[in-house]
Enzyme design. Structure first.
Site, PDB file in Angstrom:
ATOM      1  N   CYS A 123       0.722  -1.235   0.076  1.00 54.74           N
ATOM      2  CA  CYS A 123       0.119   0.039   0.036  1.00 54.74           C
ATOM      3  C   CYS A 123       0.850   1.065  -0.168  1.00 54.74           C
ATOM      4  CB  CYS A 123      -0.984  -0.206   1.150  1.00 54.74           C
ATOM      5  SG  CYS A 123      -2.473   1.095   0.879  1.00 54.74           S
ATOM      6  N   GLU A 179      -0.832  -9.079   4.352  1.00 50.60           N
ATOM      7  CA  GLU A 179      -0.741  -9.339   5.661  1.00 50.60           C
ATOM      8  C   GLU A 179      -1.998  -9.444   6.359  1.00 50.60           C
ATOM      9  OE1 GLU A 179      -0.719  -4.926   5.730  1.00 50.60           O
ATOM     10  OE2 GLU A 179      -0.318  -6.489   4.326  1.00 50.60           O
ATOM     11  N   HIS A 192      -3.216  -5.765   0.484  1.00 48.47           N
ATOM     12  CA  HIS A 192      -2.582  -6.042   2.022  1.00 48.47           C
ATOM     13  C   HIS A 192      -2.358  -7.631   2.055  1.00 48.47           C
ATOM     14  CE1 HIS A 192      -2.688  -2.027   3.737  1.00 48.47           C
ATOM     15  NE2 HIS A 192      -3.493  -1.786   2.822  1.00 48.47           N
TER      16      HIS A 192
END
Length: 164
Positions: free
Chosen positions: A18, A129, A127
Site C-alpha cells: 500500500c 498481511e 494487503h
C-alpha cells in the site's frame, strides 16, 4: 529510506504494501508512481489478483497465472507510469500482480504489483498481511474469513532465504 535503499541494493528482500508501495516507487526502487483512485474514493474490498511473476523473492511460492484473493484498502492506489516504462516492465516481467475481474482504482494495465529487475523488491497495493491466518482473511467458498493467500508472500521469502 537510505537504509532501505542500501539494503535493497545489496539484495535484501524488501516488500512495500500500500503506502509502502508508494514509498518504494518514490525512492526509485521500483518503477511507476501512484495517484488518487480514478473514482476519487477510498476502496475496501477483497480483491482477486493474478500472479504474473512467480520468480521474485516474495512470489516464488505461487504459480504464474495463479489467482489469489487479497484485501485491498486505499484511496491513492492507482498505479501509473509513462508508456515507455509500462512497455519495459511488461516486457521484462516486472509486473508481479494484476487485478482480476475489476480494476478497483484505475491502475494502468490492471497492475496491482511490480518488482525491481533483480526480483528482491516487490511493491503491491493490496494487503497480504491481512490474509495470513484463518478466521481473519477474506471469505472463501469453504468458510467466512478463511482466506490465507497472503501467507505465501511470507513463506516465499523465508524459503528463498533458506536456499541462499
Amino acid at each position: 529510506m537510505t537504509e532501505v535503499v542500501d539494503a535493497a541494493n545489496r539484495g535484501v528482500p524488501v516488500l512495500g504494501i500500500c503506502n509502502g508501495f508508494q514509498m518504494l516507487a518514490e525512492a526509485r526502487l521500483i518503477p511507476g508512481a501512484h495517484t488518487r483512485n480514478a473514482h476519487q474514493q477510498f476502496i475496501r474490498r477483497d480483491q482477486r489478483l493474478r500472479v504474473e511473476n512467480a520468480d521474485t523473492d516474495w512470489t516464488n511460492g505461487f504459480d504464474a497465472g495463479q489467482e489469489i484473493t487479497i484485501p485491498l484498502k486505499n484511496a491513492d492506489g492507482r498505479f501509473i507510469a509513462d508508456d515507455e516504462t509500462i512497455k519495459r516492465i511488461e516486457g521484462e516481467g516486472q509486473v508481479a500482480f494484476r487485478y482480476v475481474g475489476v480494476n478497483p482504482n484505475g491502475s494502468f494495465d490492471d497492475i496491482a504489483g511490480v518488482s525491481n529487475e533483480r526480483g528482491n523488491v516487490v511493491g503491491l497495493m493490496p494487503h497480504p498481511e491481512h490474509a495470513t491466518e484463518p478466521g481473519f482473511g477474506p471469505d472463501t467458498p469453504a468458510a467466512m474469513a478463511s482466506g490465507v493467500d497472503g501467507l505465501t508472500f511470507f513463506t516465499s521469502v523465508i524459503e528463498r532465504a533458506l536456499v541462499k
